[in-house]
Enzyme design. Structure first.
Site, PDB file in Angstrom:
ATOM      1  N   GLY A 113      22.498  32.597  39.337  1.00  0.00           N
ATOM      2  CA  GLY A 113      22.607  32.383  40.769  1.00  0.00           C
ATOM      3  C   GLY A 113      23.996  32.575  41.318  1.00  0.00           C
ATOM      4  O   GLY A 113      24.958  32.799  40.600  1.00  0.00           O
ATOM      5  N   GLY A 168      26.952  31.530  42.026  1.00  0.00           N
ATOM      6  CA  GLY A 168      27.868  30.433  41.775  1.00  0.00           C
ATOM      7  C   GLY A 168      29.048  30.390  42.708  1.00  0.00           C
ATOM      8  O   GLY A 168      29.547  29.322  43.049  1.00  0.00           O
ATOM      9  N   ARG A 169      29.534  31.573  43.142  1.00  0.00           N
ATOM     10  CA  ARG A 169      30.681  31.601  44.048  1.00  0.00           C
ATOM     11  C   ARG A 169      30.372  32.353  45.342  1.00  0.00           C
ATOM     12  O   ARG A 169      31.290  32.707  46.071  1.00  0.00           O
ATOM     13  CB  ARG A 169      31.894  32.240  43.350  1.00  0.00           C
ATOM     14  CG  ARG A 169      32.487  31.357  42.275  1.00  0.00           C
ATOM     15  CD  ARG A 169      33.689  31.990  41.606  1.00  0.00           C
ATOM     16  NE  ARG A 169      33.328  33.196  40.888  1.00  0.00           N
ATOM     17  CZ  ARG A 169      33.780  34.414  41.196  1.00  0.00           C
ATOM     18  NH1 ARG A 169      34.577  34.585  42.210  1.00  0.00           N
ATOM     19  NH2 ARG A 169      33.426  35.458  40.483  1.00  0.00           N
ATOM     20  N   ARG A 192      19.127  41.236  43.811  1.00  0.00           N
ATOM     21  CA  ARG A 192      19.450  41.753  42.481  1.00  0.00           C
ATOM     22  C   ARG A 192      18.200  41.788  41.599  1.00  0.00           C
ATOM     23  O   ARG A 192      17.199  41.141  41.898  1.00  0.00           O
ATOM     24  CB  ARG A 192      20.492  40.846  41.811  1.00  0.00           C
ATOM     25  CG  ARG A 192      21.732  40.581  42.645  1.00  0.00           C
ATOM     26  CD  ARG A 192      22.356  39.238  42.249  1.00  0.00           C
ATOM     27  NE  ARG A 192      23.537  38.924  43.061  1.00  0.00           N
ATOM     28  CZ  ARG A 192      24.782  39.156  42.699  1.00  0.00           C
ATOM     29  NH1 ARG A 192      25.021  39.694  41.515  1.00  0.00           N
ATOM     30  NH2 ARG A 192      25.788  38.853  43.482  1.00  0.00           N
ATOM     31  N   ASP A 244      21.830  40.555  36.198  1.00  0.00           N
ATOM     32  CA  ASP A 244      22.116  39.822  37.438  1.00  0.00           C
ATOM     33  C   ASP A 244      23.199  40.510  38.257  1.00  0.00           C
ATOM     34  O   ASP A 244      23.433  40.131  39.412  1.00  0.00           O
ATOM     35  CB  ASP A 244      22.521  38.376  37.127  1.00  0.00           C
ATOM     36  CG  ASP A 244      23.695  38.282  36.164  1.00  0.00           C
ATOM     37  OD1 ASP A 244      23.512  38.655  35.000  1.00  0.00           O
ATOM     38  OD2 ASP A 244      24.782  37.845  36.577  1.00  0.00           O
ATOM     39  N   ASP A 288      29.344  43.163  42.622  1.00  0.00           N
ATOM     40  CA  ASP A 288      30.087  42.253  41.746  1.00  0.00           C
ATOM     41  C   ASP A 288      31.231  42.968  41.017  1.00  0.00           C
ATOM     42  O   ASP A 288      31.104  43.370  39.858  1.00  0.00           O
ATOM     43  CB  ASP A 288      29.166  41.568  40.739  1.00  0.00           C
ATOM     44  CG  ASP A 288      28.436  40.383  41.367  1.00  0.00           C
ATOM     45  OD1 ASP A 288      28.631  40.152  42.568  1.00  0.00           O
ATOM     46  OD2 ASP A 288      27.697  39.692  40.654  1.00  0.00           O
TER      47      ASP A 288
END
Length: 513
Positions: A98, A100-101, A198, A268, A278
């Protein structure tokens, strides 16, 4: 900026945990959790992307917008949330992961009806932070801000960056995971995309056997982001998967074209829309090496090395196929589609190389030519970007040694020069068989081969400067990356200086951010 028009369509459709509780935990049977950004008392703006803001419909930046750019003192209409997803990391099932940031602000619709999602990265912990603090450091934030924009201007599908700001906090990070944590300046990036969905979102629902939510998610994705899928019933889901495969293969081809190495191609980190997403331990290629990985976490196996990215994308699509199987219900179709993926990718890859070399079309014998070229590049340690820039300058009067000796990361002896000369003879013979003119051939090359790529050592220099309050390199890099097919700054169009060969943050990076 006009942030009153931000809306939250995702939360209107899918189930979520609405407790506003940021404590880290599993949230089974839901796709999102509402969560508030941490808020920061001493933010300072580093950069704002005025052009992107206008494109997506937010308008011009004003001083009062700074709070929004770091997720502080938000207006009532902005209901923030984080999404849950799962994934395979380095080939192993990791379960729920998930954002997280990453905390989503919602969606903007511009005057042309185009939808754009907006999210903060580094604005605090969410239920999916896995016991981390949800913050981001300056170095990773600068890298994402600049590289996502660089990829956009190179013509590679990608998320984009709207703003970059100091938070005013210091964050503790062990950059190389070697037991030496240090305080670093904290920062927040606002990044944008048509969607941040994603592979892992679909994997999570399938793994939890939440097949109704999985179907709703797929239907939502097709309706909003896959206009080419017009079929009905099970065929709709088959066509959807085929389109994802095509978009993914096309993305991998673009990565190879510009020399981009993602560094951590977990499922992910794979966009279901075929976007680069990412930006962690990535790198642009300096010395050409199919076995190069910029990620220290990827050693010694080099699973995500440059030359393996096509193969790994296919492996990741296998995992997505498993997740979508409850809807598609046809193992043979999935197997045939994924087997065809390799054929499609390599044909697209070789056609891309044809354009880089200025060939009119892919012909018999070109595959062998490309294989020999790859071997030569690795043996002579030639710079990937600069090789093609020099190739464009080739003429009958060219001295091969003077053309290539300054783009090798080793000394070119007489034997190596002879190998280059032999290769150029084969190249000239192939070029002479083109049915297009020399000018058309050069045009293909100039549109395919960037003059500027955002190398890690330049990013390192930039981050070092920003840390001491200077932005000269940052501003020059912005101008250069916005014009990658021009040589605005010749000092950037050189191979990596040797003093950066073993510098952490240049040749190798970790996933720490």
């Amino acid at each position: 900026m006009n942030i009153e028009q931000i809306r939250q369509p995702f939360t209107d459709i899918f189930p979520g945990d609405l407790s506003d509780n940021p404590m880290q935990r599993n949230t089974p049977k839901v796709l999102f959790a509402t969560v508030k950004p941490a808020g920061f008392d001493g933010p300072k703006l580093i950069s704002f992307n005025e052009t992107l803001s206008a494109e997506i419909g937010l308008g011009k930046h004003e001083e009062k917008d700074l709070d929004f750019l770091v997720g502080t003192n938000l207006p009532e209409n902005v209901k923030t949330y984080a999404t849950a997803y799962a994934g395979h990391q380095f080939g192993n099932w990791a379960g729920q992961l998930g954002d997280g940031r990453a905390i989503l602000a919602g969606e903007i619709i511009n005057k042309d009806g185009k939808k754009t999602e907006i999210q903060w990265k580094g604005a605090g912990a969410t239920p999916y932070s896995r016991h981390a603090d949800g913050r981001a450091v300056l170095r990773s934030s600068v890298r994402e801000y600049l590289m996502s924009e660089a990829m956009y201007h190179l013509g590679v599908p990608t998320t984009r960056a709207l703003s970059l700001a100091f938070t005013g906090e210091d964050v503790v990070r062990d950059m190389m995971y070697n037991g030496n944590p240090q305080l670093e300046k904290g920062a927040v990036v606002i990044r944008t995309a048509e969607s941040f969905l994603r592979f892992g979102h679909f994997e999570l629902m399938s793994a939890q056997r939440e097949y109704k939510t999985l179907q709703d998610l797929v239907d939502f994705t097709i309706e909003n982001y896959y206009p080419e899928v017009t079929s009905e019933g099970i065929q709709k889901y088959r066509d959807f998967f085929k389109s994802i495969c095509t978009r993914t293969a096309d993305l991998m081809t673009e990565w190879f074209r510009v020399g981009f190495v993602h560094g951590v191609m977990n499922t992910d980190n794979m966009s279901v829309l075929g976007l680069t997403i990412d930006y962690g331990p990535y790198s642009m290629m300096d010395e050409y090496d199919l076995n190069f990985t910029p990620n220290t976490t990827d050693l010694p196996g080099r699973r995500y090395a440059f030359g393996k990215q096509g193969q790994i994308s296919q492996w990741n699509l296998w995992q997505l196929a498993n997740a979508l199987h409850p809807l598609i219900k046809d193992e043979k179709f999935l197997e045939e589609t994924l087997n065809h993926y390799g054929t499609y990718f390599w044909e697209a890859h070789d056609r891309m190389l044809c354009r880089k070399f200025g060939f009119d079309e892919l012909r018999d014998g070109d595959e062998e030519f490309f294989t020999n070229w790859q071997g030569l590049m690795q043996e002579l340690h030639l710079d990937y970007t600069l090789f093609f820039n020099q190739l464009e300058k080739l003429s009958t009067e060219t001295d091969i040694k003077s053309l290539f000796e300054n783009i090798s990361y080793s000394v070119l002896n007489d034997e190596n020069i002879k190998k280059l000369e032999d290769f150029i003879k084969k190249y000239d013979k192939r070029i002479s068989s083109n049915v297009i003119s020399k000018e058309e051939s050069l045009s293909l090359m100039r549109h395919s081969n960037p003059k500027f790529t955002l190398r890690n050592y330049l990013l390192y220099q930039c981050i070092e400067e920003i840390n001491i309050g200077k932005t000269e390199i940052f501003e020059k890099l912005i101008r250069a990356l916005e014009n990658p097919y021009e040589e605005l700054y010749p000092e950037f169009s050189v191979k990596r200086p040797s003093n950066y060969d073993d510098t952490s943050g240049c040749s190798m990076l970790s996933c720490s951010s």
